[in-house]
Design a protein around this motif. Sequence first.
Motif, short mmCIF file in Angstrom:
data_model
loop_
_atom_site.label_atom_id
_atom_site.label_comp_id
_atom_site.label_asym_id
_atom_site.label_seq_id
_atom_site.Cartn_x
_atom_site.Cartn_y
_atom_site.Cartn_z
N THR A 64 0.84 -1.20 0.00
CA THR A 64 0.00 0.00 0.00
C THR A 64 0.87 1.25 0.00
O THR A 64 0.59 2.22 -0.71
N HIS A 122 -5.37 1.23 8.39
CA HIS A 122 -6.52 0.33 8.27
C HIS A 122 -7.06 -0.03 9.65
O HIS A 122 -7.35 -1.18 9.92
N ILE A 179 -12.19 4.38 7.08
CA ILE A 179 -10.95 4.14 6.34
C ILE A 179 -10.52 5.34 5.49
O ILE A 179 -9.32 5.62 5.36
N TRP A 180 -11.47 6.06 4.92
CA TRP A 180 -11.08 7.12 3.97
C TRP A 180 -10.23 8.21 4.61
O TRP A 180 -9.17 8.56 4.07
N LEU A 203 -6.71 7.01 4.98
CA LEU A 203 -5.94 6.97 3.74
C LEU A 203 -5.47 8.36 3.33
O LEU A 203 -4.35 8.52 2.82
N LEU A 214 -11.56 -1.11 1.79
CA LEU A 214 -11.40 -0.14 0.72
C LEU A 214 -12.52 -0.24 -0.30
O LEU A 214 -13.06 0.77 -0.76
N TYR A 215 -12.88 -1.46 -0.68
CA TYR A 215 -13.94 -1.62 -1.68
C TYR A 215 -15.23 -0.97 -1.21
O TYR A 215 -15.94 -0.31 -1.98
N SER A 255 -6.99 -4.97 -2.40
CA SER A 255 -8.12 -4.70 -1.51
C SER A 255 -7.70 -3.99 -0.24
O SER A 255 -8.53 -3.39 0.46
N ALA A 309 -4.59 1.90 -1.07
CA ALA A 309 -4.87 3.29 -0.72
C ALA A 309 -5.53 3.98 -1.92
O ALA A 309 -6.27 3.35 -2.68
N SER A 365 -5.35 2.37 -5.53
CA SER A 365 -6.21 1.20 -5.67
C SER A 365 -7.69 1.59 -5.65
O SER A 365 -8.51 0.98 -6.33
N ALA A 366 -8.02 2.61 -4.86
CA ALA A 366 -9.41 3.07 -4.81
C ALA A 366 -9.84 3.57 -6.19
O ALA A 366 -10.94 3.23 -6.66
#
Length: 323
Positions: free
Chosen positions: A62, A143, A149-150, A153, A218-219, A295, A298, A301-302
């Motif tokens: 990440t 995490h 989570i947002w 990140l 994240l998903y 998954s 950060a 990946s988002a």
Amino acid sequence: MRHNPQRPSIRQRLTGLLLALLLMPGTLAHAADSGSADLGSAGDGDALSSDHAPRLAILDWTLAETLVALGAAPTAVAQVDAYHAWVGEPALPPSVVNLGLRAQPNLERLARLAPDRILISPMFANLTPRLERIAPVSRFSFHSPQEPIWPQLLAMTRRLATLSGRNAAGEALIDTTRNRLARLRETLAEHPETAEEPLLIVQFMDARHVRVFGDHGLYQAVLKRLGLTNAWQGATNAWGFSVVGLEALAAIQARLVVVEPLPVGVAAALDDSSLWQALPSVREHRVISLPPVWSAGALPSARRFAETLTQGLLQDERHAHAH
């Protein structure tokens, strides 16, 4: 003065001494002011007094993907081939040195590289005493299930940008990610039939078990920002998934989204699996496959998950209308 090629340089001699110490268990005590810092806190111990771009060695993918997105590619990363299999993009430059396993990095190779700092996540905190013999260590937390989570990140991105001397790039990454997800949400809103259907996001462990993704992950954070509904309402771990058998999905009415990679042999096994074939989405030929997206990632990946998911949903809609 002419350099004698047979005489090792000061840097080589220091590296050799360091390697010798590393191979002698218990010879170096863990000093209280060892230079490690947890970037879940203030992170004052991460300042690097240098006029050059810092040479950073990374054990966590990440952190690696974020550095690449910031334009500050790390010097070395653990399990480079597996990074490309599981993270996909952004790709690591060919110059990045492979440190071996994330949980058991090659300490001799790492010492030869002489990084300015080593970056880890809490998952690899047990390695800290050994890594600190090579370079200062910074631990990034991003995490925690106790917090959304947002924001974690965003904070991690900004701290990593500061550490790598890329503050402006950090703010640009945050802004472009936010704007891109907002545009994708608007695009999906123009297709209400597709956007309103619940989704079941899974990744195969073997032919009978999957990770199913929900809260804390994240998903899920991306689904929320795209205005999409997650059909999985069950419990999840700190990383936002639960491991279940395929039978646990049988009663859930939702469009199935499979995130690659598939373990070896799973694709062939699913062709002969009555359990898989009985799932509603599979029976109706409404399964969407996405390329690898980390998954536990950060912002890079988002964005990748948002883009590939939106593309997959709209392609599936066009295919359905064509038939």
